[in-house]
Design a protein around this motif. Structure first.
Motif, PDB file in Angstrom:
ATOM      1  N   UNK A  80     -18.162  12.750   9.006  1.00  0.00           N
ATOM      2  CA  UNK A  80     -17.972  13.644  10.140  1.00  0.00           C
ATOM      3  C   UNK A  80     -19.328  13.948  10.776  1.00  0.00           C
ATOM      4  N   UNK A  81     -19.408  13.734  12.087  1.00  0.00           N
ATOM      5  CA  UNK A  81     -20.644  13.957  12.832  1.00  0.00           C
ATOM      6  C   UNK A  81     -20.535  15.238  13.649  1.00  0.00           C
ATOM      7  N   UNK A  82     -21.686  15.732  14.049  1.00  0.00           N
ATOM      8  CA  UNK A  82     -21.751  16.928  14.879  1.00  0.00           C
ATOM      9  C   UNK A  82     -22.410  16.589  16.213  1.00  0.00           C
ATOM     10  N   UNK A  83     -22.129  17.406  17.206  1.00  0.00           N
ATOM     11  CA  UNK A  83     -22.776  17.203  18.505  1.00  0.00           C
ATOM     12  C   UNK A  83     -24.291  17.286  18.318  1.00  0.00           C
ATOM     13  N   UNK A  84     -24.986  16.301  18.864  1.00  0.00           N
ATOM     14  CA  UNK A  84     -26.440  16.243  18.729  1.00  0.00           C
ATOM     15  C   UNK A  84     -26.912  15.271  17.668  1.00  0.00           C
ATOM     16  N   UNK A  85     -26.002  14.792  16.807  1.00  0.00           N
ATOM     17  CA  UNK A  85     -26.388  13.806  15.793  1.00  0.00           C
ATOM     18  C   UNK A  85     -26.765  12.489  16.469  1.00  0.00           C
ATOM     19  N   UNK A  86     -27.794  11.846  15.937  1.00  0.00           N
ATOM     20  CA  UNK A  86     -28.294  10.589  16.496  1.00  0.00           C
ATOM     21  C   UNK A  86     -27.892   9.408  15.615  1.00  0.00           C
ATOM     22  N   UNK A  87     -27.642   8.273  16.239  1.00  0.00           N
ATOM     23  CA  UNK A  87     -27.516   7.012  15.515  1.00  0.00           C
ATOM     24  C   UNK A  87     -28.115   5.906  16.354  1.00  0.00           C
ATOM     25  N   UNK A  88     -28.309   4.742  15.741  1.00  0.00           N
ATOM     26  CA  UNK A  88     -28.944   3.652  16.482  1.00  0.00           C
ATOM     27  C   UNK A  88     -28.203   2.347  16.254  1.00  0.00           C
ATOM     28  N   UNK A  89     -28.364   1.446  17.217  1.00  0.00           N
ATOM     29  CA  UNK A  89     -27.735   0.129  17.196  1.00  0.00           C
ATOM     30  C   UNK A  89     -28.837  -0.922  17.298  1.00  0.00           C
ATOM     31  N   UNK A  90     -28.887  -1.815  16.336  1.00  0.00           N
ATOM     32  CA  UNK A  90     -29.918  -2.856  16.318  1.00  0.00           C
ATOM     33  C   UNK A  90     -29.486  -4.060  17.159  1.00  0.00           C
ATOM     34  N   UNK A  91     -30.450  -4.918  17.457  1.00  0.00           N
ATOM     35  CA  UNK A  91     -30.206  -6.178  18.181  1.00  0.00           C
ATOM     36  C   UNK A  91     -29.527  -5.934  19.527  1.00  0.00           C
ATOM     37  N   UNK A  92     -30.119  -5.042  20.322  1.00  0.00           N
ATOM     38  CA  UNK A  92     -29.498  -4.624  21.578  1.00  0.00           C
ATOM     39  C   UNK A  92     -30.300  -5.052  22.810  1.00  0.00           C
ATOM     40  N   UNK A  93     -31.071  -6.145  22.696  1.00  0.00           N
ATOM     41  CA  UNK A  93     -31.884  -6.553  23.838  1.00  0.00           C
ATOM     42  C   UNK A  93     -31.254  -7.573  24.752  1.00  0.00           C
ATOM     43  N   UNK A  94     -30.184  -8.237  24.314  1.00  0.00           N
ATOM     44  CA  UNK A  94     -29.608  -9.339  25.091  1.00  0.00           C
ATOM     45  C   UNK A  94     -28.435  -8.881  25.947  1.00  0.00           C
ATOM     46  N   UNK A  95     -28.571  -9.019  27.248  1.00  0.00           N
ATOM     47  CA  UNK A  95     -27.509  -8.712  28.202  1.00  0.00           C
ATOM     48  C   UNK A  95     -26.994  -7.283  28.050  1.00  0.00           C
ATOM     49  N   UNK A  96     -27.898  -6.368  27.810  1.00  0.00           N
ATOM     50  CA  UNK A  96     -27.566  -4.943  27.763  1.00  0.00           C
ATOM     51  C   UNK A  96     -28.196  -4.254  28.974  1.00  0.00           C
ATOM     52  N   UNK A  97     -29.511  -4.251  29.038  1.00  0.00           N
ATOM     53  CA  UNK A  97     -30.206  -3.672  30.189  1.00  0.00           C
ATOM     54  C   UNK A  97     -29.822  -4.387  31.479  1.00  0.00           C
ATOM     55  N   UNK A  98     -29.683  -5.702  31.414  1.00  0.00           N
ATOM     56  CA  UNK A  98     -29.408  -6.482  32.625  1.00  0.00           C
ATOM     57  C   UNK A  98     -28.024  -6.220  33.205  1.00  0.00           C
ATOM     58  N   UNK A  99     -27.095  -5.683  32.413  1.00  0.00           N
ATOM     59  CA  UNK A  99     -25.736  -5.421  32.887  1.00  0.00           C
ATOM     60  C   UNK A  99     -25.455  -3.934  33.099  1.00  0.00           C
ATOM     61  N   UNK A 100     -26.465  -3.093  32.986  1.00  0.00           N
ATOM     62  CA  UNK A 100     -26.255  -1.662  33.135  1.00  0.00           C
ATOM     63  C   UNK A 100     -25.863  -1.290  34.566  1.00  0.00           C
ATOM     64  N   UNK A 101     -25.059  -0.240  34.679  1.00  0.00           N
ATOM     65  CA  UNK A 101     -24.742   0.333  35.984  1.00  0.00           C
ATOM     66  C   UNK A 101     -25.027   1.827  35.926  1.00  0.00           C
ATOM     67  N   UNK A 102     -24.914   2.478  37.070  1.00  0.00           N
ATOM     68  CA  UNK A 102     -25.097   3.932  37.115  1.00  0.00           C
ATOM     69  C   UNK A 102     -23.777   4.619  37.442  1.00  0.00           C
ATOM     70  N   UNK A 103     -22.665   4.046  36.967  1.00  0.00           N
ATOM     71  CA  UNK A 103     -21.348   4.614  37.220  1.00  0.00           C
ATOM     72  C   UNK A 103     -21.302   6.072  36.765  1.00  0.00           C
ATOM     73  N   UNK A 104     -20.709   6.925  37.599  1.00  0.00           N
ATOM     74  CA  UNK A 104     -20.640   8.370  37.355  1.00  0.00           C
ATOM     75  C   UNK A 104     -22.021   9.032  37.411  1.00  0.00           C
TER      76      UNK A 104
END
Length: 440
Positions: free
Chosen positions: A381-405
């Motif tokens: 169970x997590x709480x608001x403000x808890x951090x986690x991370x995702x590895x291997x996130x350099x390929x086709x992540x930044x290049x496909x970002x949008x500013x939706x909302x």
């Protein structure tokens, strides 16, 4: 702290792990009241992957695929290391030229080019480019007749790859002679062959068959009077730990195939277009929980998402499930979630208060109900403000970002091992006479 092109680079030591640095940065963000997602970018990882490439594929010059991730510091590091660049548009060409990259280090590897972009390439002496159809040849003849051309051929259709690109690009074997004949009649300079086995190769054997096809094209072209001298192997290479197939296995098959069809005595220049190989493992995304919701289990059948909101008045002994909302989602850095869901593994920054886990789901911050990153994952169970991370996130992540909302895109924070910074990157940074690309 040091700087590269105006960006701060934090120098680290081998005894300090990436997870330790993430934990420090998360604590700092909490202290400063910052709750946006961010990337941690390890420049030493890029250097080490470059060294591995040169050691295992000494004959193949990498031309980094800018479309994979155009982060300016990543591009700058690769430029300092001496890679070329695979560009697919006027925008990508302009980006690398403004960094001071010489035109000879660029391949315009888009078989179907916009005319205005082709004119831009001509004005800036980007003369090596791909084609795979007759209409493209007539376009090049009228726009850039002095270009040096690579015939892109289709690869076997039964590839075991993440994304098969031959459904859209590539000249089929039966059309090679006719297409080369058109190039001959138009007096265009075909200098080599290109192929792309697909993004994310899981069976290296596809390179053997693709090189066999390329060799046949060289033979057909020679009979027609062309003197081909360049071979472009495209991309598809993994570079991160835990990949479906390790780079060492792919390199072994590729070297053996090159020795079979294009030995050193052939004097053929060999290049490739790796993207995710360099970008993926260098980038770690750090995100936090911005909201949570407890749900019943099992869900009502009428719920299309398989989840039902918990009614406090109808609590039962069923173990609850949780919906967590993050500060990044499928409209941001997780745009590939529908194709590569297995790659997104959340890792907690701090130890959980309990080892008990619950069936959970991770959602992005937008108002769209399809903005779901993971439909099911076991988490404490997590709480608001808890951090986690995702590895291997350099390929086709930044290049496909949008500013939706209007959601913010994660900021990049750069680190580099002290030894690599001093011996490789700091030493190679020199004032450059930038190649100024012409405006439109």
């Amino acid at each position: 702290m040091f700087q590269m092109d105006g960006h701060q680079i934090r120098i680290t030591h081998s005894r300090c792990s990436r997870s330790d640095i993430i934990a420090q940065m998360a604590r700092s963000a909490d202290q400063k009241g910052r709750d946006d997602a961010f990337f941690l970018v390890d420049l030493a990882d890029v250097v080490n992957n470059y060294r591995r490439w040169r050691r295992l594929l000494p004959r193949v010059t990498p031309f980094y695929a800018v479309k994979c991730n155009a982060d300016p510091i990543l591009l700058q590091v690769l430029s300092l290391l001496g890679t070329g660049f695979d560009c697919a548009s006027k925008g990508e060409i302009g980006t690398v030229l403004q960094m001071g990259v010489a035109p000879a280090r660029v391949v315009y590897a888009n078989p179907c080019k916009q005319i205005s972009h082709l004119k831009y390439a001509a004005r800036n002496n980007i003369d090596l480019m791909t084609f795979d159809n007759e209409a493209e040849l007539y376009k090049i003849k009228s726009t850039y007749p002095l270009a040096r051309l690579l015939l892109r051929i289709a690869t076997p259709s039964n590839n075991d790859v993440l994304y098969d690109l031959s459904t859209k690009f590539g000249c089929h074997p039966g059309d090679v002679s006719g297409l080369l004949g058109t190039a001959k009649n138009l007096d265009l300079d075909v200098v080599g062959v290109s192929f792309h086995v697909g993004s994310g190769v899981e069976d290296p054997g596809v390179f053997f068959e693709s090189l066999r096809r390329a060799h046949l094209v060289f033979e057909i072209a020679a009979k027609m009077g062309f003197a081909l001298n360049t071979l472009d192997l495209g991309g598809g290479f993994y570079g991160h730990p835990g990949a479906p197939i390790c780079f060492e296995k792919v390199a072994a098959v590729l070297n053996k195939s090159l020795d079979t069809f294009f030995p050193l005595s052939s004097n053929v220049k060999v290049i490739a277009e790796p993207g995710r190989y360099f970008a993926s493992s260098a980038f770690t995304l750090v995100a936090s929980v911005i909201a949570k919701r407890m749900c019943t289990t099992p869900a009502e059948k009428t719920d299309p998402h398989g989840l039902a909101t918990l009614d406090p008045k109808k609590l039962s002994s069923d173990k609850p499930t949780y919906m967590y909302y993050m500060n990044d989602g499928t409209y941001g850095s997780f745009g590939l979630v529908h194709f590569e869901v297995s790659r997104f593994i959340p890792r907690l920054v701090k130890e959980p208060a309990s080892d008990v886990t619950f069936t959970s789901s991770l959602w992005g911050p937008t108002c769209d109900s399809v903005d779901c990153v993971l439909k099911e994952v076991a988490l404490p169970e997590l709480q608001i403000g808890d951090w986690f991370y995702f590895e291997n996130m350099g390929a086709y992540t930044i290049s496909l970002q949008s500013r939706f909302n209007g959601m913010p895109t994660p900021e990049c924070h750069y680190i580099c091992d002290e030894d690599i910074w001093k011996t490789v990157l700091k030493q190679r940074q020199k004032p450059m006479n930038r190649h100024r690309s012409e405006s439109t």
